[in-house]
Design a protein around this motif. Structure first.
Motif, mmCIF file in Angstrom:
data_model
loop_
_atom_site.group_PDB
_atom_site.id
_atom_site.type_symbol
_atom_site.label_atom_id
_atom_site.label_comp_id
_atom_site.label_asym_id
_atom_site.label_seq_id
_atom_site.Cartn_x
_atom_site.Cartn_y
_atom_site.Cartn_z
ATOM 1 N N TRP A 33 0.822 -1.214 0.000
ATOM 2 C CA TRP A 33 0.000 0.000 0.000
ATOM 3 C C TRP A 33 0.852 1.258 0.000
ATOM 4 C CZ3 TRP A 33 -4.948 -0.807 -0.954
ATOM 5 C CH2 TRP A 33 -5.565 -1.983 -0.509
ATOM 6 N N GLU A 35 0.266 5.654 0.272
ATOM 7 C CA GLU A 35 -0.713 6.702 0.604
ATOM 8 C C GLU A 35 -1.265 7.320 -0.677
ATOM 9 O OE1 GLU A 35 -1.745 7.814 3.590
ATOM 10 O OE2 GLU A 35 -0.454 6.483 4.788
ATOM 11 N N THR A 36 -2.574 7.362 -0.791
ATOM 12 C CA THR A 36 -3.201 7.911 -1.997
ATOM 13 C C THR A 36 -2.765 9.361 -2.243
ATOM 14 O OG1 THR A 36 -5.109 6.495 -1.594
ATOM 15 C CG2 THR A 36 -5.407 8.298 -3.157
ATOM 16 N N SER A 70 -7.717 1.086 -0.535
ATOM 17 C CA SER A 70 -8.104 0.525 0.758
ATOM 18 C C SER A 70 -9.550 0.949 1.018
ATOM 19 C CB SER A 70 -7.191 1.066 1.855
ATOM 20 O OG SER A 70 -7.248 2.478 1.877
ATOM 21 N N LYS A 75 -5.392 4.651 0.992
ATOM 22 C CA LYS A 75 -4.233 3.966 0.422
ATOM 23 C C LYS A 75 -4.609 3.270 -0.881
ATOM 24 C CE LYS A 75 -3.537 1.989 4.484
ATOM 25 N NZ LYS A 75 -2.997 1.051 5.463
ATOM 26 N N ILE A 76 -3.601 3.010 -1.679
ATOM 27 C CA ILE A 76 -3.821 2.355 -2.974
ATOM 28 C C ILE A 76 -2.703 1.342 -3.203
ATOM 29 C CG2 ILE A 76 -2.578 4.235 -4.175
ATOM 30 C CD1 ILE A 76 -4.436 3.750 -6.584
ATOM 31 N N ARG A 77 -3.021 0.243 -3.922
ATOM 32 C CA ARG A 77 -1.961 -0.704 -4.278
ATOM 33 C C ARG A 77 -2.285 -1.376 -5.615
ATOM 34 N NH1 ARG A 77 -2.498 -5.934 -0.169
ATOM 35 N NH2 ARG A 77 -4.410 -6.805 -1.059
#
Ligand code: HQG
Length: 181
Positions: A33, A35-36, A70, A75-77
């Motif tokens: 992840w 942080e966006t 998320s 968050k982004i992944r």
């Protein structure tokens, strides 16, 4: 957003979220992840018109559903494809009888000798259907499709996972489970 190149941006996001977050000084946690807000800021630096709205659109509309937020969106992944060592914390899944792998002729001898290897990535990538495997192979030339006896592998103790965007993953596939389609 019409003037921004969607494919180019998706490639940049893939590069950052799978292979090289440090290129734009992004921190990635152990589960992949980022942080966006930090990602938006970093990409905006390269593409001034980029913003959260556009990122949300890519995540939602990307044909291959490569990325996930998320739950709270902070968050982004990437869903799969990492070379960065991450633990996506996927749960083992029961594969169908057969899965498919799209590749090209020039790799065939080596694959039939040593099996499918994950190379730089974290897993070998397998497809649920022929059509998808064909697309994966076509990225490199005239596609060749291999069938993988996934159920048999599982019975022999191999573990399978399925990513949030439907790609089947496993550590490696020894040659005895492979056949030319
Ligand atoms: C080959 C894309 C020689 C393997 C796709 C493949 C997928 C061997 C290449 C995802 C070998 C690795 C992954 C061996 C495997 N000897 N060659 N023993 N074992 N290979 O890109 O599966 O667009 O790492 O056949 O759609 O092609 O990025 O894996 O040709 O889902 O989202 O070595 O990438 O998704 O290549 O593709 P890759 P892949 P994205």
């Amino acid at each position: 957003h019409g003037c921004m190149d969607w494919i180019k941006l998706e490639k940049l996001l893939s590069f950052l979220l799978r292979h090289s977050p440090e290129t734009l000084n992004l921190n990635m946690d152990a589960s992949g992840w980022v942080e966006t807000d930090a990602l938006v800021k970093a990409v905006k630096f390269k593409e001034p018109k980029f913003d959260l709205k556009f990122l949300q659109k890519i995540v939602k509309d990307s044909q291959k559903q490569r990325f996930s937020f998320s739950e709270d969106g902070s968050k982004i992944r990437a869903n799969q494809g990492h070379s960065v060592k991450v633990d996506l914390q996927l749960s083992p899944a029961d594969p169908p009888e057969t899965l498919y792998h799209g590749t090209v002729e020039r790799f065939l001898d080596s694959i039939m000798q040593e099996g499918l290897k994950k190379g730089d990535r974290q897993h070998v990538h397998l497809s649920l259907d022929l059509q998808t495997a064909e697309k994966v192979g076509t990225r490199r030339g005239k596609p060749i499709i291999l069938t993988v006896s996934a159920r048999e592998m599982q019975q022999d103790g191999y573990v399978f996972y399925v990513s949030d965007n439907g790609v089947w993953l496993t550590e490696n596939v020894p040659p005895q489970y492979l056949d030319l389609q």
